[in-house]
Design a protein around this motif. Structure first.
Motif, PDB file in Angstrom:
ATOM      1  N   ASP A  63       0.719  -1.083   0.273  1.00  0.00           N
ATOM      2  CA  ASP A  63      -0.019  -0.402  -0.099  1.00  0.00           C
ATOM      3  C   ASP A  63       0.938   0.829  -0.055  1.00  0.00           C
ATOM      4  O   ASP A  63       0.116   2.465  -0.318  1.00  0.00           O
ATOM      5  N   ASN A  64       2.086   0.800   0.655  1.00  0.00           N
ATOM      6  CA  ASN A  64       3.222   2.251   0.541  1.00  0.00           C
ATOM      7  C   ASN A  64       4.241   2.457  -0.511  1.00  0.00           C
ATOM      8  O   ASN A  64       4.531   3.463  -1.114  1.00  0.00           O
ATOM      9  N   GLU A  65       3.889   1.890  -1.723  1.00  0.00           N
ATOM     10  CA  GLU A  65       4.423   1.958  -2.938  1.00  0.00           C
ATOM     11  C   GLU A  65       3.727   2.303  -4.118  1.00  0.00           C
ATOM     12  O   GLU A  65       2.298   2.245  -4.108  1.00  0.00           O
ATOM     13  N   TYR A  66       4.264   3.582  -3.936  1.00  0.00           N
ATOM     14  CA  TYR A  66       3.633   4.108  -5.350  1.00  0.00           C
ATOM     15  C   TYR A  66       4.509   4.510  -6.480  1.00  0.00           C
ATOM     16  O   TYR A  66       3.814   5.362  -7.765  1.00  0.00           O
ATOM     17  N   ARG A  67       5.958   4.520  -6.326  1.00  0.00           N
ATOM     18  CA  ARG A  67       7.365   4.175  -7.558  1.00  0.00           C
ATOM     19  C   ARG A  67       6.537   3.305  -9.036  1.00  0.00           C
ATOM     20  O   ARG A  67       6.010   2.342  -8.640  1.00  0.00           O
ATOM     21  N   LYS A  68       7.131   3.000  -9.839  1.00  0.00           N
ATOM     22  CA  LYS A  68       6.690   3.126 -11.456  1.00  0.00           C
ATOM     23  C   LYS A  68       7.559   1.942 -11.164  1.00  0.00           C
ATOM     24  O   LYS A  68       9.034   2.126 -11.516  1.00  0.00           O
ATOM     25  N   THR A  69       7.147   0.732 -10.710  1.00  0.00           N
ATOM     26  CA  THR A  69       8.677  -0.526 -11.124  1.00  0.00           C
ATOM     27  C   THR A  69       8.234  -1.722 -12.152  1.00  0.00           C
ATOM     28  O   THR A  69       7.199  -1.961 -12.887  1.00  0.00           O
ATOM     29  N   LEU A  70       9.384  -1.586 -12.816  1.00  0.00           N
ATOM     30  CA  LEU A  70       9.380  -3.076 -13.142  1.00  0.00           C
ATOM     31  C   LEU A  70       8.373  -4.292 -12.944  1.00  0.00           C
ATOM     32  O   LEU A  70       8.775  -4.746 -11.826  1.00  0.00           O
ATOM     33  N   LEU A  71       7.283  -4.765 -13.333  1.00  0.00           N
ATOM     34  CA  LEU A  71       6.413  -5.949 -12.911  1.00  0.00           C
ATOM     35  C   LEU A  71       6.348  -6.044 -11.914  1.00  0.00           C
ATOM     36  O   LEU A  71       6.595  -6.617 -11.064  1.00  0.00           O
ATOM     37  N   SER A  72       5.457  -5.040 -11.869  1.00  0.00           N
ATOM     38  CA  SER A  72       5.105  -4.896 -10.431  1.00  0.00           C
ATOM     39  C   SER A  72       4.001  -5.964  -9.637  1.00  0.00           C
ATOM     40  O   SER A  72       2.892  -5.953 -10.181  1.00  0.00           O
ATOM     41  N   LYS A  73       4.267  -5.630  -8.418  1.00  0.00           N
ATOM     42  CA  LYS A  73       3.103  -6.963  -7.691  1.00  0.00           C
ATOM     43  C   LYS A  73       2.256  -6.113  -7.155  1.00  0.00           C
ATOM     44  O   LYS A  73       2.208  -5.084  -6.761  1.00  0.00           O
TER      45      LYS A  73
END
Length: 142
Positions: A63-73
């Motif tokens: 819930d705290n992850e807002y950055r765009k990451t490759l193949l995000s969970k």
């Protein structure tokens, strides 16, 4: 969905139901069956309606992850029911599993720990295979 399995599961998890203000195992089973139906209906609606997107259903696993990451969970949630996926790109997902999450953090339950491992293994596999977008994913599976 196997209701016998659900009854057994919630019987073993009774102590965690009070957080959700659920008093009986039968009530928990009925709620779960309704939630499964709601998720199924949402998926069908998205598939049948060109204006709907899977992105409306899924959100970051953390819930705290807002950055765009490759193949995000990613996860979708209905009260305690979870569906886990890897987001390849907007509206393209690989569903890795699901669980009933009655605890605060995934690491607190054997069921969610297993899903956390599965989603990470899937993500690592896709990265190892050179998947970085929908085209590379479809090349892998076709």
């Amino acid at each position: 969905m196997d209701t016998k399995h659900l009854y057994e599961f919630f019987e073993n998890q009774k102590e965690n139901l009070s957080f959700f203000k659920v008093k009986t195992v039968k009530e928990a089973v009925n709620i779960t069956l309704r939630e499964v139906k709601q998720i199924q209906e949402k998926l069908v609606e998205i598939i049948q309606n060109e204006d709907k997107q899977l992105d409306e259903l899924f959100q970051n696993l953390n819930d705290n992850e807002y950055r765009k990451t490759l193949l995000s969970k990613q996860k979708t949630k209905q009260r305690w029911l979870r569906l886990y996926a890897i987001k390849i790109e907007p509206n393209h997902y690989v569903i890795t599993g699901g669980a009933i999450k009655l605890v605060h953090k995934m690491g607190q339950s054997e069921f969610t720990k297993k899903e956390k491992i599965t989603i990470e293994k899937c993500r690592n596999y896709l990265i190892e295979q050179g998947v970085y977008d929908a085209d590379s994913f479809y090349e892998l599976i076709l």
